[in-house]
Design a protein around this motif. Structure first.
Motif, PDB file in Angstrom:
ATOM      1  N   LEU A   6       0.629  -0.822   0.316  1.00  0.00           N
ATOM      2  CA  LEU A   6       0.438  -0.052  -0.034  1.00  0.00           C
ATOM      3  C   LEU A   6       0.947   1.407   0.021  1.00  0.00           C
ATOM      4  CD1 LEU A   6      -2.886  -1.576   2.448  1.00  0.00           C
ATOM      5  CD2 LEU A   6      -2.721  -0.498   0.298  1.00  0.00           C
ATOM      6  N   LYS A   9      -1.040   8.383   1.074  1.00  0.00           N
ATOM      7  CA  LYS A   9      -2.175   8.124   1.991  1.00  0.00           C
ATOM      8  C   LYS A   9      -3.466   7.724   1.503  1.00  0.00           C
ATOM      9  CE  LYS A   9      -3.556  12.139   3.617  1.00  0.00           C
ATOM     10  NZ  LYS A   9      -5.777  11.510   5.024  1.00  0.00           N
ATOM     11  N   PHE A  12      -3.985   4.440   2.048  1.00  0.00           N
ATOM     12  CA  PHE A  12      -4.387   3.838   3.672  1.00  0.00           C
ATOM     13  C   PHE A  12      -5.425   4.153   4.113  1.00  0.00           C
ATOM     14  CE2 PHE A  12       0.467   2.933   3.603  1.00  0.00           C
ATOM     15  CZ  PHE A  12       0.387   2.087   4.778  1.00  0.00           C
ATOM     16  N   GLY A  42       0.194  -3.199   4.273  1.00  0.00           N
ATOM     17  CA  GLY A  42       0.773  -2.143   4.422  1.00  0.00           C
ATOM     18  C   GLY A  42       0.968  -2.299   5.698  1.00  0.00           C
ATOM     19  N   ILE A  79      -3.915  -3.516   6.823  1.00  0.00           N
ATOM     20  CA  ILE A  79      -2.898  -3.251   6.864  1.00  0.00           C
ATOM     21  C   ILE A  79      -2.816  -3.454   8.841  1.00  0.00           C
ATOM     22  CG2 ILE A  79      -2.713  -0.627   8.632  1.00  0.00           C
ATOM     23  CD1 ILE A  79      -4.729   0.486   5.746  1.00  0.00           C
TER      24      ILE A  79
END
Length: 108
Positions: A6, A9, A12, A42, A79
């Motif tokens: 990832l 910004k 995410f 990420g 993430i």
């Protein structure tokens, strides 16, 4: 490398704003979002929570290896965030915690 990271910004934020699943363990939080394209990963592991670069790199390597084994066929964005300071860095315990977190979020 069999996953895409990832980046930026926007990638995410997409996962943070509307995750399909969210799961917590003692030291980590995992968020997952179906993206329909490919597996993307990420990690957010700040120095504030994991002081030594050696330890941060070990955790990153562990997350990468385990997520490649578990999520490689899925079309999701994942993430992993450290949520508290790791005071006792024990590799076996942290590896087990990360593996359990990733398996549970897949099965949730």
């Amino acid at each position: 490398m069999s996953y895409k990271p990832l980046t930026g910004k926007d990638d995410f934020d997409e996962v943070f704003n509307n995750p399909d699943k969210r799961l917590n363990s003692k030291h980590f939080r995992a968020l997952i979002l179906s993206n329909g394209f490919e597996f993307r990963l990420g990690m957010i592991l700040p120095k504030k929570h994991i002081r030594l670069a050696v330890h941060r790199n070990y955790i990153k390597r562990t997350i990468r290896n385990l997520s490649n084994d578990i999520f490689i066929e899925s079309k999701t964005s994942l993430i992993v965030v450290s949520k508290r300071k790791i005071l006792d860095f024990e590799k076996d315990i942290l590896r087990t915690e990360i593996k359990t977190l990733l398996i549970n979020i897949l099965n949730k």
